[in-house]
Design an enzyme around this catalytic site. Structure first.
Site, mmCIF file in Angstrom:
data_model
loop_
_atom_site.group_PDB
_atom_site.id
_atom_site.type_symbol
_atom_site.label_atom_id
_atom_site.label_comp_id
_atom_site.label_asym_id
_atom_site.label_seq_id
_atom_site.Cartn_x
_atom_site.Cartn_y
_atom_site.Cartn_z
ATOM 1 N N LYS A 51 0.872 -1.311 0.054
ATOM 2 C CA LYS A 51 -0.028 -0.057 0.055
ATOM 3 C C LYS A 51 0.808 1.181 -0.026
ATOM 4 O O LYS A 51 0.610 2.121 -0.845
ATOM 5 C CB LYS A 51 -0.729 -0.030 1.165
ATOM 6 C CG LYS A 51 -1.957 -1.063 1.162
ATOM 7 C CD LYS A 51 -3.059 -1.201 2.558
ATOM 8 C CE LYS A 51 -3.926 -2.182 2.348
ATOM 9 N NZ LYS A 51 -4.486 -2.083 3.631
ATOM 10 N N SER A 69 -0.579 0.804 5.980
ATOM 11 C CA SER A 69 -1.289 -0.120 7.390
ATOM 12 C C SER A 69 -2.241 -1.215 6.837
ATOM 13 O O SER A 69 -2.751 -1.064 5.915
ATOM 14 C CB SER A 69 -1.412 0.819 8.272
ATOM 15 O OG SER A 69 -1.910 0.106 9.413
ATOM 16 N N ASP A 70 -1.727 -2.368 7.295
ATOM 17 C CA ASP A 70 -2.937 -3.397 7.308
ATOM 18 C C ASP A 70 -3.008 -4.153 8.522
ATOM 19 O O ASP A 70 -2.120 -4.595 9.092
ATOM 20 C CB ASP A 70 -2.225 -4.338 6.029
ATOM 21 C CG ASP A 70 -3.417 -5.253 5.525
ATOM 22 O OD1 ASP A 70 -4.466 -4.668 4.652
ATOM 23 O OD2 ASP A 70 -3.396 -6.253 5.902
ATOM 24 N N THR A 71 -4.368 -4.629 8.625
ATOM 25 C CA THR A 71 -4.717 -5.138 10.137
ATOM 26 C C THR A 71 -5.582 -6.589 9.494
ATOM 27 O O THR A 71 -6.326 -6.589 8.642
ATOM 28 C CB THR A 71 -5.629 -4.395 10.735
ATOM 29 O OG1 THR A 71 -4.860 -3.347 11.045
ATOM 30 C CG2 THR A 71 -5.913 -5.124 12.036
ATOM 31 N N GLY A 106 0.461 -4.378 10.398
ATOM 32 C CA GLY A 106 1.848 -4.154 9.776
ATOM 33 C C GLY A 106 1.657 -2.729 9.504
ATOM 34 O O GLY A 106 0.551 -2.289 8.962
#
Length: 195
Positions: A51, A69-71, A106
């Protein structure tokens, strides 16, 4: 340093505002297909970096630091993404009921360096979350609010009434671990100062 947040999430935007006074938002489309079988931790780091990388290529991002960011929610090592429909949301919430799961986020920061290249710092945070034991009625009432549909694991920590205990960072479960982000930004500032 000027900052860009590569996310449409109002929750991430709010938390980013606690770290830097002024930043732009450029949303990454983010292809979420990943080869192989990465662990939840590996997956969020890959997607966060992807991203940030996508937004960093845009002309508006030149000379600025980009935060991606990634969840994901993981139960017994199995990743629970955003539910496709209400039935899947029901399945996820039923599986989480009365149990402990992990939330991984992340964070990837791509930042400009003096040599004209982009530096990169990517890390991940894990928080354990124990759910209350939910009745079918409670789950259906929650799904009826529409809140689970755009969230990993079909729930938002801020919605209340679902979570019994959190071990670790609360903001990580929201999708943007403040403590980790602050430490990463400090590392980048130290590099800038040549420490």
């Amino acid at each position: 340093m000027e900052w860009i947040l590569a996310s449409a999430s109002p929750r991430r935007r709010e938390l980013m505002g606690e770290l830097v006074e002024k930043f732009d938002v450029l949303v990454a489309q983010g292809d979420e297909t990943v080869e192989g079988m990465p662990t939840p931790k590996e997956l969020v780091m890959i997607l966060a970096k992807r991203k940030a990388g996508e937004v960093a290529l845009k002309a508006e991002a030149r000379g600025k630091a980009v935060v991606g960011s990634d969840t994901v929610v993981a139960l017994d090592g199995k990743i629970l993404g955003k539910p496709k429909d209400e039935d899947e949301a029901f399945e996820m919430l039923s599986a989480l009921s009365g149990r402990t799961h992990e939330v991984y986020t992340g964070v990837s920061i791509l930042y400009p360096q003096t040599n004209g290249e982009r530096g990169e710092l990517t890390e991940a945070e894990c928080t354990k979350v124990q759910f209350e034991r939910l009745t079918t009625e409670q789950i259906l009432a929650y799904i009826a609010t529409g809140s689970p549909m755009d969230k990993a694991g079909a729930y938002g920590i801020q919605d209340g009434g679902l979570v019994k205990e959190i071990i670790g960072s609360y903001t990580n479960v929201v999708g943007f671990p403040l403590e980790l982000c602050r430490a990463m930004m400090e590392k980048i500032r130290e590099k800038e100062r040549g420490e």
